[in-house]
Design an enzyme around this catalytic site. Structure first.
Site, PDB file in Angstrom:
ATOM      1  N   ASN A 105     -39.463 -35.449 -18.227  1.00 45.17           N
ATOM      2  CA  ASN A 105     -39.573 -36.258 -17.002  1.00 45.17           C
ATOM      3  C   ASN A 105     -40.224 -35.427 -15.908  1.00 45.17           C
ATOM      4  OD1 ASN A 105     -37.456 -34.816 -15.438  1.00 45.17           O
ATOM      5  ND2 ASN A 105     -36.185 -35.539 -17.134  1.00 45.17           N
ATOM      6  N   LYS A 144     -18.081 -41.075 -13.640  1.00 40.30           N
ATOM      7  CA  LYS A 144     -18.143 -39.664 -14.058  1.00 40.30           C
ATOM      8  C   LYS A 144     -17.112 -38.802 -13.327  1.00 40.30           C
ATOM      9  CE  LYS A 144     -23.014 -40.097 -15.412  1.00 40.30           C
ATOM     10  NZ  LYS A 144     -24.223 -39.379 -15.795  1.00 40.30           N
TER      11      LYS A 144
HETATM   12  O1  PMT Z   1     -36.519 -31.404  -9.536  1.00 40.50           O
HETATM   13  P1  PMT Z   1     -37.246 -32.096  -8.389  1.00 40.50           P
HETATM   14  O2  PMT Z   1     -38.710 -32.317  -8.691  1.00 40.50           O
HETATM   15  O3  PMT Z   1     -37.019 -31.410  -7.083  1.00 40.50           O
HETATM   16  O4  PMT Z   1     -36.632 -33.574  -8.245  1.00 40.50           O
HETATM   17  C1  PMT Z   1     -35.316 -33.746  -7.832  1.00 40.50           C
HETATM   18  C2  PMT Z   1     -34.584 -34.835  -8.658  1.00 40.50           C
HETATM   19  C3  PMT Z   1     -35.195 -36.192  -8.371  1.00 40.50           C
HETATM   20  C4  PMT Z   1     -34.655 -34.519 -10.150  1.00 40.50           C
HETATM   21  C5  PMT Z   1     -33.077 -34.768  -8.188  1.00 40.50           C
HETATM   22  O5  PMT Z   1     -33.015 -35.051  -6.828  1.00 40.50           O
HETATM   23  C6  PMT Z   1     -32.209 -35.771  -8.954  1.00 40.50           C
HETATM   24  O6  PMT Z   1     -32.061 -36.912  -8.580  1.00 40.50           O
HETATM   25  N1  PMT Z   1     -31.594 -35.327 -10.080  1.00 40.50           N
HETATM   26  C7  PMT Z   1     -30.826 -36.144 -11.008  1.00 40.50           C
HETATM   27  C8  PMT Z   1     -31.765 -36.946 -11.846  1.00 40.50           C
HETATM   28  C9  PMT Z   1     -31.056 -37.763 -12.913  1.00 40.50           C
HETATM   29  O7  PMT Z   1     -31.171 -37.423 -14.043  1.00 40.50           O
HETATM   30  O8  PMT Z   1     -30.284 -38.687 -12.499  1.00 40.50           O
HETATM   31  P2  PMT Z   1     -29.397 -39.640 -13.499  1.00 40.50           P
HETATM   32  O9  PMT Z   1     -29.031 -40.782 -12.657  1.00 40.50           O
HETATM   33  O10 PMT Z   1     -30.180 -39.917 -14.768  1.00 40.50           O
HETATM   34  O11 PMT Z   1     -28.148 -38.771 -13.859  1.00 40.50           O
HETATM   35  C10 PMT Z   1     -26.991 -38.778 -13.042  1.00 40.50           C
HETATM   36  C11 PMT Z   1     -26.305 -37.442 -13.091  1.00 40.50           C
HETATM   37  O12 PMT Z   1     -25.816 -37.185 -14.416  1.00 40.50           O
HETATM   38  C12 PMT Z   1     -27.180 -36.268 -12.738  1.00 40.50           C
HETATM   39  O13 PMT Z   1     -26.409 -35.364 -11.977  1.00 40.50           O
HETATM   40  C13 PMT Z   1     -27.553 -35.659 -14.091  1.00 40.50           C
HETATM   41  O14 PMT Z   1     -27.740 -34.238 -13.991  1.00 40.50           O
HETATM   42  C14 PMT Z   1     -26.319 -35.986 -14.924  1.00 40.50           C
HETATM   43  N2  PMT Z   1     -26.622 -36.200 -16.351  1.00 40.50           N
HETATM   44  C15 PMT Z   1     -27.432 -37.209 -16.758  1.00 40.50           C
HETATM   45  C16 PMT Z   1     -27.642 -37.435 -18.113  1.00 40.50           C
HETATM   46  C17 PMT Z   1     -27.018 -36.582 -19.039  1.00 40.50           C
HETATM   47  N3  PMT Z   1     -27.214 -36.753 -20.344  1.00 40.50           N
HETATM   48  N4  PMT Z   1     -26.231 -35.593 -18.619  1.00 40.50           N
HETATM   49  C18 PMT Z   1     -26.011 -35.385 -17.297  1.00 40.50           C
HETATM   50  O15 PMT Z   1     -25.281 -34.463 -16.905  1.00 40.50           O
END
Ligand code: PMT
Length: 404
Positions: free
Chosen positions: A209, A340
């Site tokens: 991504n 979570k």
């Molecule tokens: O890295 P940059 O270019 O600075 O961009 C920043 C960002 C947009 C990546 C950052 O601000 C951000 O939003 N990060 C989380 C992105 C994400 O994966 O969001 P999610 O909604 O898919 O996941 C929610 C949370 O669960 C996140 O904290 C993620 O780390 C965690 N997760 C998700 C999937 C997974 N299998 N395991 C996890 O721990």
């Protein structure tokens, strides 16, 4: 961190004096008010005019010269300084300060200041290893003076070894550390995740991504500046961690899962800014896949949800997640925070201009499990990181007061 800070840069006699030019220019670009003080020997290597032009301030070259501006001369400068940096620091200046000799402007000013003083030594390897120099450094450290470097490598005198002025980025990082006076996270271990994951189809292809890691790296840096012991678990990125942050590099979500599980237990705070792939190809081909006629269908398997797993396991840790959303931002983030078991989630609408992936800015909202929402303005990722950590520190404080 440097904005509007008064920084005195003392330059002493060393061939590395020319590197002070870049330092001064860098500090100025970061918004610092830079005042240069040159010893007589430094002026043999560098002209005051160069430093005056870059610092946009008069350069002090002599103790008894007619003051250019009365209020910043001599003791005035010592009192006004937020930080004094001696770059490069010769064996001579180290020896003089160690023995209380104040026979020129720089030594007098160092003697009179209450600001932190940072020496970046640069000299010949034998000079540096000379027991007298080593003893002087040890005494100064004991007295609360700070040192950064030196580095190792080829020296100007033709020899090789310790004595090179350490890289500018390391000097600047140490300076930044000294400018942050309050260290509320001292004694705390903070785990941060950052960047994307790569889910391999074969040895050369992967699903990933757009995460650059900037958001997570900013959180790691700010936590470190606030005194924390920081472990950063990072997917592949081009950026370097802030010096002092321990960085563990991983590629896949499964590797991130294993690294996080190995580290989380003795951490007091976990902040998951990484963009973790929810799915990986069901199988990873050991060889590069050959092109076939017709379409190719991929079967994807679920990756472990690291954050959800920590939410189930957590004891007294503060657990902060991120949510990258493109629709129903706050509602989706609230649902994730609840599901979570997070202390709060940082929601960013990655479709907004100035927010999300690969930028220096972000626009976020803090969403709490009790339904409370705090929306923040557009700001740098460093400032977002500071706001997150301010909230974390508040929660740690409440916990230690037995109030949350
Ligand atoms: O890295 P940059 O270019 O600075 O961009 C920043 C960002 C947009 C990546 C950052 O601000 C951000 O939003 N990060 C989380 C992105 C994400 O994966 O969001 P999610 O909604 O898919 O996941 C929610 C949370 O669960 C996140 O904290 C993620 O780390 C965690 N997760 C998700 C999937 C997974 N299998 N395991 C996890 O721990």
């Amino acid at each position: 961190m440097f904005k509007d800070k008064l920084i005195v840069v003392g330059i002493t006699g060393s061939i590395a004096a020319y590197k002070a030019v870049e330092l001064v220019s860098n500090l100025r670009k970061k918004g610092a008010d830079v005042h240069c003080v040159m010893t007589d020997s430094a002026q043999e290597f560098l002209t005051p005019l160069t430093l005056r032009t870059l610092s946009q301030n008069p350069v002090i070259t002599a103790m008894f010269a007619e003051p250019k501006r009365w209020n910043v001369e001599h003791v005035g400068l010592a009192e006004a300084a937020d930080l004094v940096m001696v770059v490069p620091a010769s064996a001579n200046i180290i020896g003089k300060v160690c023995h209380g000799i104040a026979d020129d402007f720089l030594t007098t000013m160092i003697m009179a200041t209450k600001a932190p003083v940072l020496f970046a030594p640069a000299m010949n390897v034998q000079m540096y290893l000379n027991p007298i120099v080593q003893k002087n450094i040890a005494v100064l450290k004991e007295q609360g003076y700070h040192f950064v470097g030196p580095g190792s490598g080829n020296l100007a005198c033709g020899t090789e070894g310790q004595g090179r002025l350490i890289e500018l980025s390391v000097i600047l990082a140490r300076a930044e550390e000294l400018l942050v006076k309050e260290k509320p996270l001292l004694g705390k271990k903070v785990l941060v995740t950052a960047g994307p994951t790569r889910e391999f189809l074969d040895p050369v292809r992967f699903l990933t991504n757009r995460s650059s890691g900037r958001m997570g790296y900013a959180v790691a840096k700010q936590a470190y500046l606030l005194g924390a012991d920081v472990v950063l678990i990072s997917g592949p990125t081009e950026i370097q961690p802030f010096p002092g942050v321990q960085c563990i590099r991983i590629e896949t979500a499964q590797e991130m899962y294993e690294a996080v599980l190995a580290q989380w237990e003795d951490c007091q705070v976990i902040i998951k800014a990484a963009a973790v792939a929810d799915y990986r190809p069901q199988s990873r081909n050991p060889e590069k896949m050959k092109k076939q006629s017709g379409d190719l269908q991929l079967v994807l398997s679920r990756n472990p949800d690291i954050l959800a797993e920590l939410g189930k396991k957590k004891k007294s840790q503060i657990l902060v997640g991120f949510a990258a959303e493109t629709e129903n931002v706050l509602a989706s983030a609230a649902e994730k925070a609840m599901r979570k078991n997070l202390d709060f989630i940082v929601a960013n609408d990655v479709t907004r201009e100035g927010a999300g992936f690969a930028l220096d800015t972000n626009i976020v909202s803090f969403v709490f499990p009790n339904g409370e929402i705090r929306e923040l303005e557009i700001m740098s990722k460093d400032d977002v990181a500071k706001a997150i950590l301010k909230e974390v520190i508040k929660k740690l404080q409440m916990r230690s007061d037995g109030d949350g």
